[in-house]
Write a protein that holds these residues in place. Structure first.
Motif, PDB file in Angstrom:
ATOM      1  N   HIS A  18    -143.141  12.568  93.596  1.00  0.00           N
ATOM      2  CA  HIS A  18    -141.958  12.059  92.894  1.00  0.00           C
ATOM      3  C   HIS A  18    -140.695  12.850  93.241  1.00  0.00           C
ATOM      4  CE1 HIS A  18    -144.600   9.472  90.654  1.00  0.00           C
ATOM      5  NE2 HIS A  18    -145.298  10.497  90.216  1.00  0.00           N
ATOM      6  N   ALA A  19    -140.868  14.099  93.575  1.00  0.00           N
ATOM      7  CA  ALA A  19    -139.720  14.921  93.948  1.00  0.00           C
ATOM      8  C   ALA A  19    -139.379  14.794  95.429  1.00  0.00           C
ATOM      9  CB  ALA A  19    -140.003  16.394  93.622  1.00  0.00           C
ATOM     10  N   ARG A  20    -140.251  14.150  96.191  1.00  0.00           N
ATOM     11  CA  ARG A  20    -140.116  14.183  97.645  1.00  0.00           C
ATOM     12  C   ARG A  20    -139.631  12.875  98.259  1.00  0.00           C
ATOM     13  NH1 ARG A  20    -145.328  18.075  99.115  1.00  0.00           N
ATOM     14  NH2 ARG A  20    -144.753  19.710  97.627  1.00  0.00           N
ATOM     15  N   VAL A  21    -139.418  11.869  97.420  1.00  0.00           N
ATOM     16  CA  VAL A  21    -138.872  10.613  97.918  1.00  0.00           C
ATOM     17  C   VAL A  21    -137.429  10.841  98.365  1.00  0.00           C
ATOM     18  CG1 VAL A  21    -140.368   9.194  96.478  1.00  0.00           C
ATOM     19  CG2 VAL A  21    -138.141   9.939  95.594  1.00  0.00           C
ATOM     20  N   PRO A  22    -136.895   9.983  99.234  1.00  0.00           N
ATOM     21  CA  PRO A  22    -135.525  10.190  99.720  1.00  0.00           C
ATOM     22  C   PRO A  22    -134.486  10.240  98.603  1.00  0.00           C
ATOM     23  CG  PRO A  22    -136.667   8.647 101.151  1.00  0.00           C
ATOM     24  CD  PRO A  22    -137.585   8.908  99.978  1.00  0.00           C
ATOM     25  N   MET A  23    -133.500  11.097  98.823  1.00  0.00           N
ATOM     26  CA  MET A  23    -132.364  11.230  97.910  1.00  0.00           C
ATOM     27  C   MET A  23    -131.610   9.900  97.840  1.00  0.00           C
ATOM     28  SD  MET A  23    -130.488  13.223  95.983  1.00  0.00           S
ATOM     29  CE  MET A  23    -128.800  13.403  95.390  1.00  0.00           C
ATOM     30  N   GLN A  24    -131.142   9.554  96.649  1.00  0.00           N
ATOM     31  CA  GLN A  24    -130.509   8.263  96.413  1.00  0.00           C
ATOM     32  C   GLN A  24    -128.982   8.416  96.407  1.00  0.00           C
ATOM     33  OE1 GLN A  24    -134.505   7.010  93.941  1.00  0.00           O
ATOM     34  NE2 GLN A  24    -132.559   6.858  92.856  1.00  0.00           N
ATOM     35  N   TRP A  25    -128.387   8.154  97.586  1.00  0.00           N
ATOM     36  CA  TRP A  25    -126.953   8.384  97.770  1.00  0.00           C
ATOM     37  C   TRP A  25    -126.104   7.186  97.349  1.00  0.00           C
ATOM     38  CZ3 TRP A  25    -125.459  13.145  98.269  1.00  0.00           C
ATOM     39  CH2 TRP A  25    -126.326  14.090  98.850  1.00  0.00           C
ATOM     40  N   ASP A  26    -126.570   5.964  97.645  1.00  0.00           N
ATOM     41  CA  ASP A  26    -125.800   4.780  97.266  1.00  0.00           C
ATOM     42  C   ASP A  26    -126.747   3.600  97.086  1.00  0.00           C
ATOM     43  OD1 ASP A  26    -126.292   3.605  99.857  1.00  0.00           O
ATOM     44  OD2 ASP A  26    -124.608   4.742 100.674  1.00  0.00           O
ATOM     45  N   ASP A  27    -126.188   2.406  96.880  1.00  0.00           N
ATOM     46  CA  ASP A  27    -127.041   1.250  96.598  1.00  0.00           C
ATOM     47  C   ASP A  27    -127.282   0.377  97.827  1.00  0.00           C
ATOM     48  OD1 ASP A  27    -124.584   0.085  96.892  1.00  0.00           O
ATOM     49  OD2 ASP A  27    -124.521  -0.860  94.911  1.00  0.00           O
ATOM     50  N   SER A  28    -126.970   0.891  99.012  1.00  0.00           N
ATOM     51  CA  SER A  28    -127.310   0.155 100.228  1.00  0.00           C
ATOM     52  C   SER A  28    -128.794   0.311 100.519  1.00  0.00           C
ATOM     53  CB  SER A  28    -126.484   0.677 101.409  1.00  0.00           C
ATOM     54  OG  SER A  28    -126.833   2.018 101.710  1.00  0.00           O
ATOM     55  N   ALA A  29    -129.304  -0.491 101.442  1.00  0.00           N
ATOM     56  CA  ALA A  29    -130.724  -0.395 101.788  1.00  0.00           C
ATOM     57  C   ALA A  29    -131.057   1.033 102.206  1.00  0.00           C
ATOM     58  CB  ALA A  29    -131.048  -1.368 102.923  1.00  0.00           C
ATOM     59  N   ASN A  30    -132.216   1.523 101.745  1.00  0.00           N
ATOM     60  CA  ASN A  30    -132.656   2.907 101.973  1.00  0.00           C
ATOM     61  C   ASN A  30    -131.773   3.933 101.273  1.00  0.00           C
ATOM     62  OD1 ASN A  30    -134.980   2.332 103.462  1.00  0.00           O
ATOM     63  ND2 ASN A  30    -133.839   2.206 105.387  1.00  0.00           N
ATOM     64  N   ALA A  31    -131.003   3.469 100.304  1.00  0.00           N
ATOM     65  CA  ALA A  31    -130.240   4.343  99.397  1.00  0.00           C
ATOM     66  C   ALA A  31    -129.250   5.247 100.117  1.00  0.00           C
ATOM     67  CB  ALA A  31    -131.191   5.185  98.537  1.00  0.00           C
ATOM     68  N   GLY A  32    -128.841   4.863 101.328  1.00  0.00           N
ATOM     69  CA  GLY A  32    -127.909   5.694 102.069  1.00  0.00           C
ATOM     70  C   GLY A  32    -128.540   6.926 102.671  1.00  0.00           C
ATOM     71  N   PHE A  33    -129.860   7.068 102.506  1.00  0.00           N
ATOM     72  CA  PHE A  33    -130.567   8.205 103.116  1.00  0.00           C
ATOM     73  C   PHE A  33    -130.616   8.046 104.627  1.00  0.00           C
ATOM     74  CE2 PHE A  33    -134.779   9.533 104.795  1.00  0.00           C
ATOM     75  CZ  PHE A  33    -134.601  10.915 104.722  1.00  0.00           C
ATOM     76  N   CYS A  34    -130.877   6.825 105.080  1.00  0.00           N
ATOM     77  CA  CYS A  34    -130.868   6.503 106.509  1.00  0.00           C
ATOM     78  C   CYS A  34    -130.440   5.051 106.646  1.00  0.00           C
ATOM     79  CB  CYS A  34    -132.233   6.742 107.147  1.00  0.00           C
ATOM     80  SG  CYS A  34    -133.585   5.796 106.404  1.00  0.00           S
ATOM     81  N   ALA A  35    -130.238   4.587 107.860  1.00  0.00           N
ATOM     82  CA  ALA A  35    -129.765   3.230 108.103  1.00  0.00           C
ATOM     83  C   ALA A  35    -130.773   2.197 107.604  1.00  0.00           C
ATOM     84  CB  ALA A  35    -129.495   3.028 109.590  1.00  0.00           C
TER      85      ALA A  35
END
Length: 582
Positions: A438-455
């Motif tokens: 639960h702590a290791r999922v990608p950081m949630q930066w924005d509401d775009s696909a993949n949360a802005g973590f990657c493209a």
């Protein structure tokens, strides 16, 4: 004779807010689906604006990633997907240029089995480095069957010993078979660790270390069997045999002498050490061991010792007791502690201790921020905590759990029960509550696909949680009432009132079981009072009559924009009153 009141000596690392970054999941800069060092650099301005003073970078060393980098194959090389040494040098330089400091993870209880030292050690029983690791001959029963040297159980399940066919001996590992323990009894091994893992990075300018498993370097070397407490298993819990061994403080003192060549600080991970007097030997300033440690009393609530997935119920009273335990222990001493509820090994605090129900999630996250921000000790935040990230939902498929501990546990239950659906459902329920994933999922930066973590076109190494649409940095940054903005407010408040919030003398005040209340006093007689409703129901409370200087007009910080009734708290509401605020 009254107890002598002592106040803690100010230090820069006591007043700092530390933010842990899990490299693979923070920010992917090159769209390979894996977070990296340039990704961290791109977000340093965000961390500075949050109020962070120190960033803690999880293991970035060359590693086969059996245990997410805590299996180091070379202390002086970088895990290639994370970037280059030039990138790391740039990270150190840019962090300092923004007025922040940086610490790395120090993983020296064990190495990877692909580390050149271990490859040489296992090459022959006559290898010059044979004694750099812990090797022992097999035991044989009356029927001539081979057995491991002891019955000890590893932290990841299974035995602490693995058989090496080539040299016909067992090697020891507290964790995975791919993480053999280094032999701290060997002084040449210790010196090599000090030079390659410590001095090398301090000479590059980092500001300290989070010291992994700081109390496991010394083991019982007579290797006696552990008592049989689980007759159904061939291995037994043996923490007492490989934790806080007879030479542990000798080793830490020796390492401290190396660290004292630099102006740095250390925070140790201190598992399986419940006795307060044992902990004080590590954190007393006079003892000159480590500057502080992580005690896991709170984050281990509801977990069975030795089996984090065998869950038990706990109450709000339990939570209050454990959360404030070390506040009480270090009071009037020269010792220091940590303030934290999340890291890379724990589920999200809102889900674990309060409620991640959408109706309460924001208030619950803000209340935890307020409580942590007014407690004594160095404050540690984990990435995503500042926006109130929550655990994966119960619908999260078991195939998405990647952590070695999660996978091992689920497979063990499937093996032991023959795939019984009820047992597997229970195992999945435990994963949903306390898995490290639960702590290791990608950081949630924005509401775009993949949360802005990657493209959007990239598949991240670990699935992004669906909650990114509601919980992300962009939607909260600058938004009044958001969890992120409230964390910024708490951090500013903590620094403004550091004499109280950071250094103040802690005193618990007991009221309703669902309400957490405590006092902090400074050397000038000022008083800070924190009150927090730990439940989803309104609660009555009162300012303590023993502190007449505190009045309703002294409200200094609140999780809600308006306070109508000073004697009642809404669900998960928290407030701070300060005697000199009017």
């Amino acid at each position: 004779m009254p107890h002598q009141v002592r106040y803690h000596e100010p230090k820069w690392w006591k007043e700092s807010v530390v933010y842990e970054i899990y490299v693979s999941s923070f920010k992917d800069s090159n769209n390979d689906g894996i977070g990296d060092i340039p990704g961290i650099i791109s977000k340093l301005g965000y961390l500075r604006d949050l109020g962070v003073d120190i960033i803690w970078v999880s293991p970035h060393y060359k590693s086969p990633q059996v245990d997410m980098g805590y299996d180091v194959a070379d202390y002086q090389k970088i895990h290639e997907p994370y970037g280059s040494m030039k990138d790391v040098d740039s990270l150190i330089e840019r962090t300092h240029a923004l007025g922040m400091k940086i610490i790395f993870d120090l993983v020296i209880n064990h190495s990877s089995d692909l580390h050149p030292w271990f490859e040489e050690s296992r090459s022959s029983v006559d290898s010059p480095k044979r004694d750099w690791y812990i090797w022992r001959p097999a035991r044989y029963d009356a029927a001539g069957k081979r057995h491991a040297p002891t019955n000890w159980r590893s932290n990841f399940g299974g035995p602490t010993w693995s058989w090496d066919e080539k040299t016909q001996q067992y090697y020891f590992h507290i964790y995975a078979p791919e993480q053999p323990d280094l032999n701290w009894e060997n002084p040449d091994c210790r010196r090599a660790l000090y030079d390659t893992a410590i001095r090398f990075w301090l000479d590059k300018g980092i500001d300290g270390f989070r010291v992994d498993t700081v109390n496991r370097y010394s083991k019982r070397v007579d290797f006696v069997d552990a008592p049989v407490t689980d007759p159904a298993d061939e291995t037994q819990l043996a923490f007492h045999n490989f934790t806080n061994g007879p030479r542990i403080h000798e080793y830490i003192s020796e390492m401290r002498a190396v660290l004292d060549e630099y102006d740095v600080f250390t925070v140790g991970e201190l598992p399986n050490t419940p006795d307060e007097s044992d902990v004080m030997r590590f954190i007393s300033a006079q003892a000159k061991q480590v500057d502080m440690v992580f005690n896991f009393d709170t984050v281990y609530l509801g977990q069975t010792p030795g089996d984090r997935f065998r869950l038990q119920n706990f109450t709000k009273k339990d939570f209050k007791r454990e959360l404030t335990k070390w506040q009480n222990v270090i009071r009037d001493t020269d010792a220091w502690t940590t303030v934290f509820l999340e890291n890379h090994d724990q589920g999200r605090s809102v889900s674990r201790f309060l409620s991640d129900d959408p109706a309460y999630r924001i208030q619950a996250a803000k209340m935890l921020a307020l409580v942590l921000g007014t407690m004594t000790g160095t404050l540690f935040l984990y990435q995503g905590q500042e926006i109130g990230m929550v655990n994966a939902p119960s619908s999260y498929p078991v195939e998405e759990y990647k952590c070695i501990r999660s996978v091992n546990h689920y497979n063990k239950i499937r093996r032991q029960t023959g795939g019984d659906p009820a047992a597997l459902k229970e195992a999945l329920n435990a994963l949903q509550k306390v898995a490290r994933d639960h702590a290791r999922v990608p950081m949630q930066w924005d509401d775009s696909a993949n949360a802005g973590f990657c493209a959007a076109s990239v598949t991240p190494w670990m699935r992004v949680l669906d909650s990114y649409r509601e919980i992300n940095v962009t939607s909260q940054n600058g938004k009044k009432g958001s969890v992120l903005e409230f964390w910024k407010t708490v951090i500013r408040f903590r620094k403004q009132y550091k004499g109280l919030a950071i250094y103040g003398r802690f005193q618990p005040i007991e009221q309703h079981e669902d309400v957490l209340t405590f006092i902090k006093e400074d050397t000038d007689g000022k008083v800070l009072f924190t009150v927090a409703n730990l439940s989803d129901q309104p609660q009555r409370w009162s300012l303590p009559s023993s502190y007449p200087r505190l009045k309703p007009s002294n409200l200094a910080l609140s999780t809600r924009s308006q306070v109508v009734d000073h004697s009642s708290l809404a669900a998960f509401e928290g407030r701070v009153y300060v005697s000199d605020v009017l």
